[in-house]
Design an enzyme around this catalytic site. Structure first.
Site, short mmCIF file in Angstrom:
data_model
loop_
_atom_site.label_atom_id
_atom_site.label_comp_id
_atom_site.label_asym_id
_atom_site.label_seq_id
_atom_site.Cartn_x
_atom_site.Cartn_y
_atom_site.Cartn_z
CB VAL A 60 -0.94 -0.01 1.23
CG1 VAL A 60 -1.81 1.19 1.30
CG2 VAL A 60 -1.96 -1.14 1.17
N GLY A 63 2.20 1.62 -3.39
CA GLY A 63 0.93 2.11 -4.42
C GLY A 63 0.54 3.43 -4.02
CD GLU A 64 -1.66 6.52 0.80
OE1 GLU A 64 -2.13 7.76 1.01
OE2 GLU A 64 -1.81 5.64 1.47
CB SER A 65 4.44 6.38 -2.37
OG SER A 65 4.59 6.17 -1.05
#
Length: 142
Positions: A60, A63-65
């Site tokens: 996560v 992905g979020e970065s």
């Protein structure tokens, strides 16, 4: 290119902006960076659960970065993209090597950006799919 169509070298922009302390501690490295496609790698070693699997939260973070940085590149210099929703589905466990996240836009609007990030292992097998939605707003004080 940013949404205002001014030319931008995405990797140079990302290097100047920085990926943040958490992503750096996790060993993330940008490989490719544009509004249309962002790619980063992250080592499995150092980011595992006690049983040796890559931690679900590590997927996560990768992905979020990627999704947040891509949304900010799209937003342009006078706007800020902030995450308002993130979800992930883990379908395989990585136990060694590096994982690669490939971020592509689903929707690039004036006020919202939605990205999908496919994370694969060294053999190219999908391990996780992350979707992030970012709200795009004017920078504070502008």
């Amino acid at each position: 290119m940013t949404s205002d169509q001014s030319p931008v070298d995405g990797l140079e922009w990302a290097a100047r902006r920085g990926m943040g302390a958490l992503a750096e501690k996790m060993g993330m490295r940008f490989v490719e960076f544009s509004v249309e496609r962002c790619v980063a790698t992250m080592p499995v070693e150092g980011n595992t659960q006690p049983v040796g699997l890559l931690h679900g939260g590590a997927y996560v973070v990768l992905g979020e970065s990627l999704g947040s940085m891509a949304a900010n590149l799209h937003a342009g210099p006078d706007r800020l993209a902030v995450g308002i929703d993130v979800n992930a589905t883990h379908t395989r466990s990585a136990t060694s090597g590096v994982v690669t996240g490939v971020c592509t836009p689903i929707h690039l609007g004036r006020n919202l950006a939605v990205h999908e990030i496919a994370v694969t292992d060294d053999q190219g097998r999908r391990c996780s799919t992350i979707r992030i939605t970012n709200l795009i707003k004017d920078m504070p004080g502008r």
